[in-house]
Enzyme design. Structure first.
Site, PDB file in Angstrom:
ATOM      1  CG  ASP A 166     -14.784  -9.989 -10.515  1.00  0.00           C
ATOM      2  OD1 ASP A 166     -15.353  -9.823 -11.610  1.00  0.00           O
ATOM      3  OD2 ASP A 166     -13.858 -10.807 -10.350  1.00  0.00           O
ATOM      4  N   GLY A 191     -14.093  -3.442 -14.781  1.00  0.00           N
ATOM      5  CA  GLY A 191     -14.759  -2.225 -14.335  1.00  0.00           C
ATOM      6  C   GLY A 191     -15.209  -1.261 -15.408  1.00  0.00           C
ATOM      7  CB  CYS A 198     -17.886 -10.941 -25.222  1.00  0.00           C
ATOM      8  SG  CYS A 198     -16.856 -11.876 -24.073  1.00  0.00           S
TER       9      CYS A 198
END
Length: 439
Positions: A278, A259, A379
């Site tokens: 999600d 979040g 990432c």
């Protein structure tokens, strides 16, 4: 009542660290999960911080400690003596790289052997740590703990930067804070930190970011419980700038847990009409908790949904003005924060992740309004998940084009920008701003 000796008081966190590392290094468990189970068993926040510090120090260079045992023991401990092995690693890490006072570190680690029910091996622990103190440990090799296949992929993708990537991925990162602008300015919060004896530096490219060197307990941050500030890496904070939805826009955060990015968007504009998805209902609870702590309200829907599914019964049919796809990925850009990634990641994982990312892009693109923006972010530092993934999407999607991002978002990499680990003090992160043709 007699107070426990310092070595006895320090033994328990070292024993806990050894147990966590045994689970992660020798039994393939997740560091995050094991810490979540173990840290609450320690009452003192300083002990919890020590356990985390020890585990990260070991996992950043376990091969170095393994080499020491191989050099100094004719038969190093096997799986049945896993806790002994990881306790020795804990002892080595205290001496180098952490540089803790040697006498206290050795005494507490020897006492931890007794806490682990290994009183008969306490003498061995003492002898090996004393030897490490006298002779020093083998030199560190930043590349040594990467699996061969992943090391070669990084070298192929980033030949000029590979050495720096390996070196930065074993270096402890700074602490990055994100100031909640709904509760005050960055400058005002920096003054609160200064008053608390915490030095922080603003980032010139990130409006809400403060950089703190070293480590400290999150609970000690002024106003943390009341939502004045959050911990979020610089590279992740840049996502809000890369997406930059219009005021009051209808926004979808497709893979929202835990979040942080959802919250940042709402801190920037509480008037957004935001839907956060999600796949995991339990992880979605973390998003609820984050928004409650930050006191963020408004037109927000949180839904347990598989964003990659062809089913769209959760969707009203009204297209979104902006979509954030922070896609599931290899996490190769955040190894310094999740060092067990190198232990658990397999070559076959990359192919599966690339397929999932492509499916998410295709499904979510259909829910974006003409003229809208989809930000694809990971990432990861692997081009298969990043530049090549977006190039393939653009090739099969006639109404998609790549929007420009400034150099502050990292190296030009195909249609996007790539930050590499440690650059600007942040994690490795990829951004691609995809624009849908107007109707």
């Amino acid at each position: 009542m007699t107070a426990p000796s310092p070595s006895a008081a320090g033994a328990r966190p070292r024993a806990v660290a050894a147990r966590v590392l045994d689970a992660v290094l020798l039994r393939g468990r997740s560091l995050r999960v094991e810490l979540a189970k173990s840290l609450p068993t320690l009452e003192d926040p300083r002990d919890r911080a020590l356990v985390e510090t020890l585990c990260f120090a070991v996992l950043r260079q376990p091969g170095r400690f393994e080499a020491a045992l191989s050099n100094w023991m004719p038969k190093p401990p096997g799986r049945r003596d896993g806790e002994l092995k990881t306790l020795l690693f804990v002892g080595f890490a205290q001496l180098d790289p952490l540089g803790l006072p040697a006498h206290a570190a050795v005494a507490s680690t020897v006492e931890a052997a007794r806490v682990l029910g290994r009183r008969h091996q306490a003498g061995l622990v003492n002898a090996l740590l004393r030897r490490a103190q006298r002779e020093g440990l083998p030199p560190a090799s930043p590349e040594a703990d990467w699996p061969d296949w992943l090391r070669e992929r990084i070298r192929a993708d980033w030949p000029a930067q590979a050495a720096a990537i390996f070196a930065e991925s074993v270096a402890p990162p700074p602490l990055w804070l994100r100031v909640n602008r709904q509760q005050g300015s960055r400058d005002a919060y920096r003054e609160r930190l200064t008053a608390a004896g915490i030095e922080a530096r603003p980032d010139p490219d990130l409006a809400d970011a403060l950089r703190v060197e070293g480590t400290l307990a999150v609970a000690s941050l002024p106003g943390f419980t009341a939502g004045a500030v959050s911990v979020q890496d610089a590279a992740a904070q840049a996502v809000a700038d890369a997406l930059a939805p219009p005021a009051g826009a209808r926004v979808l955060d497709a893979c929202a847990a835990p979040g942080g990015k959802t919250a940042h968007l709402l801190e920037r504009d509480p008037g957004l009409r935001l839907t956060a998805l999600d796949i995991d209902p339990k992880r979605l609870e973390a998003v609820h908790a984050t928004l409650r702590r930050l006191q963020l309200r408004g037109d927000v829907r949180l839904m347990a949904v598989d964003a990659a599914s062809a089913r769209d019964d959760w969707w009203s049919g009204e297209p979104f003005d902006a979509v954030l796809l922070d896609a599931p990925c290899s996490a190769t850009g955040i190894v310094r924060r999740q060092p067990d990634v190198r232990l658990h990641r397999r070559a076959a994982d990359i192919e599966a992740l690339v397929k999932l990312q492509a499916r998410l892009l295709d499904v979510l693109w259909a829910k974006l309004a003409p003229g809208g923006v989809l930000l694809y972010a990971t990432c990861s530092i692997l081009k298969a998940e990043n530049a090549a993934q977006v190039e393939a999407f653009l090739a099969r999607t006639p109404d998609a084009s790549a929007g420009a991002l400034p150099e502050t978002f990292g190296h030009a990499s195909g249609p996007g920008r790539q930050r590499l680990p440690g650059e600007g003090g942040g994690d490795g992160f990829f951004y691609a701003r995809l624009v849908k043709a107007a109707a």
